[in-house]
Design an enzyme around this catalytic site. Structure first.
Site, PDB file in Angstrom:
ATOM      1  N   HIS A  12      41.946  75.651  39.512  1.00 36.30           N
ATOM      2  CA  HIS A  12      41.024  75.169  38.479  1.00 36.30           C
ATOM      3  C   HIS A  12      41.308  75.584  37.038  1.00 36.30           C
ATOM      4  O   HIS A  12      40.677  75.062  36.134  1.00 36.30           O
ATOM      5  CB  HIS A  12      39.593  75.574  38.837  1.00 36.30           C
ATOM      6  CG  HIS A  12      39.162  75.063  40.175  1.00 36.30           C
ATOM      7  ND1 HIS A  12      39.019  73.719  40.462  1.00 36.30           N
ATOM      8  CD2 HIS A  12      38.885  75.707  41.328  1.00 36.30           C
ATOM      9  CE1 HIS A  12      38.658  73.574  41.728  1.00 36.30           C
ATOM     10  NE2 HIS A  12      38.564  74.760  42.273  1.00 36.30           N
ATOM     11  N   HIS A 119      34.789  79.690  43.367  1.00 39.13           N
ATOM     12  CA  HIS A 119      34.601  78.312  43.807  1.00 39.13           C
ATOM     13  C   HIS A 119      34.085  77.484  42.631  1.00 39.13           C
ATOM     14  O   HIS A 119      33.231  77.953  41.885  1.00 39.13           O
ATOM     15  CB  HIS A 119      33.597  78.298  44.974  1.00 39.13           C
ATOM     16  CG  HIS A 119      32.979  76.955  45.252  1.00 39.13           C
ATOM     17  ND1 HIS A 119      33.664  75.947  45.884  1.00 39.13           N
ATOM     18  CD2 HIS A 119      31.743  76.462  44.997  1.00 39.13           C
ATOM     19  CE1 HIS A 119      32.853  74.885  45.978  1.00 39.13           C
ATOM     20  NE2 HIS A 119      31.692  75.184  45.451  1.00 39.13           N
TER      21      HIS A 119
END
Length: 124
Positions: A12, A119
């Protein structure tokens, strides 16, 4: 074994660019970050901010995660992100993605000590 925090960074974080460089960005990044090695990951978001700024979200607004857990946090400010979404014609091993640039608040789940993102939950 890759830690959850390291996996979050690999999947990410892209602090090196302020936004997606081209429409081919997702095709290149999803491959180079190993998200197409055993299957095509259907959806993924890259954040174009400093790691420190993204880690700081873990001390910002506490919100519920999509799965009902309570360890998610929403960024106070919007961040430069790129959404990668698999196209209809994408077929493993030739994974193909649509690149969409946006400025949104991010929601991440945080864990551990130090308390860091593990996450990517959503962007709003």
């Amino acid at each position: 074994k890759e830690t959850a925090a390291a996996k979050f960074q690999r999947q990410h974080m892209d602090s090196s660019t302020s936004s997606a460089s081209s429409s081919n960005y997702c095709n290149q990044m999803m491959k180079s970050r190993n998200m197409t090695s055993d299957r095509c990951k259907p959806v993924n978001t890259f954040v174009h901010e400093s790691l420190a700024d993204v880690q700081a979200v873990c001390s910002q607004e506490n919100v519920a995660c999509k799965n009902g857990q309570t360890n998610c946090y929403q960024s106070y400010s919007t961040m430069s992100i790129t959404d990668c979404r698999e196209t209809g014609s994408s077929k493993y091993p030739n994974c193909a993605y649509k690149t969409t640039q946006a400025n949104k608040h991010i929601i991440v789940a945080c864990e551990g000590n130090p308390y860091v993102p593990v996450h990517y939950d959503a962007s709003v």
